[in-house]
Structure formats: structure tokens, C-alpha cells
Design an enzyme around this catalytic site. Structure first.
Site, PDB file in Angstrom:
ATOM      1  N   THR A 124       0.836  -1.189   0.000  1.00 49.16           N
ATOM      2  CA  THR A 124       0.000   0.000   0.000  1.00 49.16           C
ATOM      3  C   THR A 124       0.881   1.253   0.000  1.00 49.16           C
ATOM      4  O   THR A 124       1.991   1.214   0.518  1.00 49.16           O
ATOM      5  CB  THR A 124      -0.822  -0.067   1.293  1.00 49.16           C
ATOM      6  OG1 THR A 124      -1.740  -1.125   1.155  1.00 49.16           O
ATOM      7  CG2 THR A 124      -1.525   1.212   1.623  1.00 49.16           C
TER       8      THR A 124
ATOM      9  N   ARG B 287     -14.449  -7.239   0.257  1.00 44.48           N
ATOM     10  CA  ARG B 287     -13.659  -6.914   1.459  1.00 44.48           C
ATOM     11  C   ARG B 287     -13.112  -5.477   1.362  1.00 44.48           C
ATOM     12  O   ARG B 287     -12.571  -5.061   0.346  1.00 44.48           O
ATOM     13  CB  ARG B 287     -12.504  -7.907   1.604  1.00 44.48           C
ATOM     14  CG  ARG B 287     -11.617  -7.670   2.836  1.00 44.48           C
ATOM     15  CD  ARG B 287     -10.396  -6.810   2.518  1.00 44.48           C
ATOM     16  NE  ARG B 287      -9.480  -6.717   3.650  1.00 44.48           N
ATOM     17  CZ  ARG B 287      -8.422  -5.914   3.673  1.00 44.48           C
ATOM     18  NH1 ARG B 287      -8.141  -5.139   2.647  1.00 44.48           N
ATOM     19  NH2 ARG B 287      -7.637  -5.877   4.730  1.00 44.48           N
TER      20      ARG B 287
ATOM     21  N   ASP C  62      -8.470  -1.084   5.782  1.00 45.14           N
ATOM     22  CA  ASP C  62      -8.387   0.097   6.636  1.00 45.14           C
ATOM     23  C   ASP C  62      -8.107   1.376   5.854  1.00 45.14           C
ATOM     24  O   ASP C  62      -8.472   2.471   6.286  1.00 45.14           O
ATOM     25  CB  ASP C  62      -7.259  -0.080   7.657  1.00 45.14           C
ATOM     26  CG  ASP C  62      -5.921  -0.305   6.951  1.00 45.14           C
ATOM     27  OD1 ASP C  62      -5.859  -1.175   6.059  1.00 45.14           O
ATOM     28  OD2 ASP C  62      -4.939   0.389   7.279  1.00 45.14           O
TER      29      ASP C  62
ATOM     30  N   THR D  45      -0.045   1.116   6.819  1.00 40.59           N
ATOM     31  CA  THR D  45       0.014  -0.050   5.946  1.00 40.59           C
ATOM     32  C   THR D  45       0.144  -1.283   6.825  1.00 40.59           C
ATOM     33  O   THR D  45       0.878  -1.257   7.810  1.00 40.59           O
ATOM     34  CB  THR D  45       1.201   0.013   4.958  1.00 40.59           C
ATOM     35  OG1 THR D  45       1.371  -1.284   4.360  1.00 40.59           O
ATOM     36  CG2 THR D  45       2.497   0.419   5.631  1.00 40.59           C
ATOM     37  N   GLY D  46      -0.590  -2.323   6.485  1.00 38.18           N
ATOM     38  CA  GLY D  46      -0.554  -3.527   7.297  1.00 38.18           C
ATOM     39  C   GLY D  46      -1.843  -4.282   7.104  1.00 38.18           C
ATOM     40  O   GLY D  46      -2.662  -3.907   6.252  1.00 38.18           O
ATOM     41  N   THR D  47      -2.033  -5.327   7.882  1.00 38.69           N
ATOM     42  CA  THR D  47      -3.270  -6.106   7.748  1.00 38.69           C
ATOM     43  C   THR D  47      -4.425  -5.257   8.280  1.00 38.69           C
ATOM     44  O   THR D  47      -4.548  -5.018   9.481  1.00 38.69           O
ATOM     45  CB  THR D  47      -3.136  -7.448   8.487  1.00 38.69           C
ATOM     46  OG1 THR D  47      -1.969  -8.099   7.974  1.00 38.69           O
ATOM     47  CG2 THR D  47      -4.344  -8.335   8.247  1.00 38.69           C
ATOM     48  N   GLY D  48      -5.253  -4.794   7.348  1.00 36.84           N
ATOM     49  CA  GLY D  48      -6.225  -3.747   7.647  1.00 36.84           C
ATOM     50  C   GLY D  48      -7.224  -4.062   8.731  1.00 36.84           C
ATOM     51  O   GLY D  48      -7.685  -3.160   9.450  1.00 36.84           O
TER      52      GLY D  48
HETATM   53  N1  ASP Z   1      -3.661  -2.043   4.710  1.00 38.14           N
HETATM   54  C1  ASP Z   1      -3.983  -2.656   3.447  1.00 38.14           C
HETATM   55  C2  ASP Z   1      -5.295  -3.388   3.583  1.00 38.14           C
HETATM   56  O1  ASP Z   1      -5.479  -4.102   4.544  1.00 38.14           O
HETATM   57  C3  ASP Z   1      -2.934  -3.593   2.927  1.00 38.14           C
HETATM   58  C4  ASP Z   1      -1.502  -3.086   2.902  1.00 38.14           C
HETATM   59  O2  ASP Z   1      -1.152  -2.241   3.710  1.00 38.14           O
HETATM   60  O3  ASP Z   1      -0.696  -3.551   2.059  1.00 38.14           O
HETATM   61  O4  ASP Z   1      -6.099  -3.295   2.692  1.00 38.14           O
END
Ligand code: ASP
Length: 338
Positions: free
Chosen positions: A202, A230, A233, A253-256
Site C-alpha cells: 500500500t 472486502r 483500513d 500499511t498492514g493487515t487492515g
Molecule cells: N492495509 C492494506 C489493507 O489491509 C494492505 C496493505 O497495507 O498492504 O487493505
């Protein structure tokens, strides 16, 4: 008035003009930070060519934002400009390089927020918008709403004169192979590390402009193999994106799913606003205590109302960069130890 006196006063006016121009130039204080995603990014998985390509693109994005800020332009414009550069590159999981959903589609999310007014705009699940961050900006500026989804967002885009691209524009072989590899292992697995060898992510930007205004923006393709409809975040105000002139601007950025449950971006600003925590302390508390504590992974970039920048992540690396009026040479970093 004698000719000599006239000349003297002209010289005085000219000196005043020069001095005031210099003062204006000195007053263009700004800060800009960007990220291109967090994940298991380590030196042994990177080639020198790929690392150079990332650093070059991050620098280009920083320069795009800096050009605006150095002229006294708005933080919102700098954030949009920096993100657009990364959306147009296949290196990042946003725009051109977006990952694939479980059904083999590319569904994009983006949000932008103005710290001065708390106005915000977001789009989610769009499949035909080349630069979702620009559409998010249009939602903020030209609609009475904060978030528009899927076909509705695209209808709005059409009305606003956006070109709708063929969804195949987002098809890249490497991303498609990542989806096939993930699905071969486990058809329901969700991946933040979107590719075994190249970690993509992201993108986001946060900025403080010379007028003291903060802005934040984030754009993403989401998670590889995400299920129908889906939403992560990134487009959710307060989760992956937040800005308030009272405290700070944040992009994550991360697992939303974790960021949504923690309202992570807003929480960083709330810590600063209500407890007086410094920007690095607030960022670290949310990433290393709260996110890690809940079992989540990822990172954030933050700029506070005084222009201080913090970057915090609990993954092996995060593509990131910064530039300020005090240190106007863009600096990029990828690994944890940089
Ligand atoms: N935060 C993003 C999501 O969960 C994914 C990412 O940060 O790469 O959609």
C-alpha cells in the site's frame, strides 16, 4: 522631491521587496513523509536492481510533493501528487500494481483527509480508476459525502470527467502469479506480503505545509486473495488514514482488519492530543504495544503539527521516505536497521 531623494526611496522600496521575498522563502517550512508498504522486506530477498528501482520511485514521489510544498502549496496537493506517482508504478500495491482478489479482480481503495477542516474523501472497491487517490479527493471536494463505493464511485467519477480505464490496465503477471501461488497453498489465505520474493505494499503520504495545515492520504489494492467486497483500513477515516491540525496526520500499511479494530490512525492523534505524547511515542505505542499486542502487523508514517516525523513498524521492513524544508534532500529507507 529631488531626483537623489527619489532614487533613494526607490532603492529603499527595492530592498524591502527583496527582504520580504527572502523572508517568504524562509517561511516555507514543510514536512513530507511517504510509505510504499510494510512487510517481510529483508536484504537477502532483494536484488540491487530492485532496491534501486524502489528508492528511485520513492525519491520521485517525494520530489513531486516537495515541489508543491516548497512553493507554499497545500499539504493536500502534495499528498495527492506523491501518491499519484506511486499509484502509476507497478512496484507498489496501489493503482497499476494492485494485487488480485480471490476472484481474480483488482479492487482498489483510497482516502484523503484535510487536517484543517476535517473534510475527507474515500473510495472503495473501484476497478476502473487509474488514480483512486484523485477520485477520493474529488469525493471530498465535489460531493456532499465522505465515502463512495464500487459502481457508485465510478458513476461519480464519470460525472466528474475521470477517464475510466479497462480493468485489464491493472493486470500484471507478477501479481497474478502471486494470487495463483497463494491459492495453490490455501484458497482462503490472506497475504500482506503479496509476493514471496518481492514485497509490495500500500502507499501513503502525510504532509505539513507552510500554512500549518496537515493532510494524509492512502491508496491500496488491499490484500492478495481478499474475499468478495472486502474493505480494508486504507479508505476508512480513522483506521488507515487520519489528519487533524490539532495533532497529526497518519497513513498506515498492514493487515487492515487490525487497523480498523484499533481505529489506529485516529488513536495516534488522540494520544498526542489528550495525553501530550510526542509523535514518536504515540506512533510506537500504537504499533509496538497495541497492534503487536493484538497480533497485527504493519507500520505507519506520522507528521505532527510542528513538522516532526515519526515512522514506526513491527515488520522486517517498510518502504519509506522523508523530506523537509530543514533537510531538503529526500531520504529513503527500506530495512529495519536504516
Ligand atoms: N492495509 C492494506 C489493507 O489491509 C494492505 C496493505 O497495507 O498492504 O487493505
Amino acid at each position: 522631491m529631488s531626483f537623489a531623494t527619489h532614487l533613494k526611496s526607490l532603492a529603499l522600496v527595492a530592498t524591502c521587496l527583496i527582504l520580504s521575498a527572502q523572508t517568504d522563502a524562509q517561511e516555507m517550512t514543510y514536512s513530507l513523509a511517504i510509505h510504499g508498504g510494510a512487510g517481510t522486506i529483508t536484504r537477502d530477498r532483494m536484488t540491487p536492481e530492485l532496491e534501486a528501482a524502489y528508492r528511485e520511485k520513492l525519491t520521485e514521489a517525494l520530489r513531486a510533493g516537495q515541489t508543491i510544498l516548497a512553493k507554499g502549496g497545500a499539504a493536500l496537493d502534495a499528498v495527492s501528487a506523491a501518491i499519484t506517482v506511486m499509484e502509476d508504478s507497478p512496484l507498489f500495491n496501489a493503482g497499476k500494481g494492485a494485487v488480485f482478489t480471490n476472484e481474480g479482480r483488482n479492487e482498489l481503495d483510497a482516502a484523503i483527509m484535510d487536517g484543517a477542516t476535517l473534510n475527507a474523501g474515500a473510495v472503495t472497491g473501484v476497478t476502473r480508476i487509474r488514480n483512486p487517490i484523485l477520485l477520493a479527493r474529488a469525493v471530498m471536494d465535489k460531493s456532499p459525502h465522505v465515502m463512495l463505493a464500487q459502481e457508485g464511485a465510478e458513476e461519480f467519477a464519470r460525472e466528474q470527467g475521470f477517464e475510466l480505464v479497462n480493468p485489464l490496465y491493472f493486470w500484471t503477471e507478477r501479481r497474478f502469479k502471486s494470487l495463483l501461488a497463494v491459492q495453490a497453498e490455501d484458497s482462503h489465505a490472506l497475504y500482506l506480503d503479496h509476493d514471496e520474493t518481492h514485497k509490495y505494499g500500500t502507499v501513503g503520504a502525510v504532509a505539513l505545509d507552510a500554512h500549518g495545515n496537515l493532510a494524509a492520504g492512502t491508496s491500496t489494492g488491499g490484500l492478495t486473495n481478499k474475499m468478495w467486497g472486502r474493505i480494508g483500513d486504507s479508505p476508512i477515516i480513522g483506521a488507515g488514514t487520519y489528519a487533524s491540525n490539532r495533532s497529526c496526520a497518519v497513513s498506515g500499511t498492514g493487515t487492515g482488519e487490525y487497523y480498523i479494530r484499533l481505529t489506529l490512525a485516529r488513536e495516534v492523534c488522540a494520544l498526542m492530543e489528550y495525553t501530550g505524547a510526542g509523535v514518536q511515542q504515540a506512533a510506537d505505542t500504537m504499533i509496538h504495544e497495541r497492534l503487536t499486542g493484538l497480533g497485527g502487523d504493519g507500520g505507519i508514517i506520522v507528521v505532527d503539527k510542528d513538522g516532526n516525523i515519526a515512522m514506526s513498524f513491527n515488520t522486517e521492513g517498510m518502504y519509506r521516505g522523508r523530506v523537509t524544508s530543514a533537510a531538503p534532500e529526500p531520504v529513503t529507507a527500506i530495512y529495519k536497521d536504516e
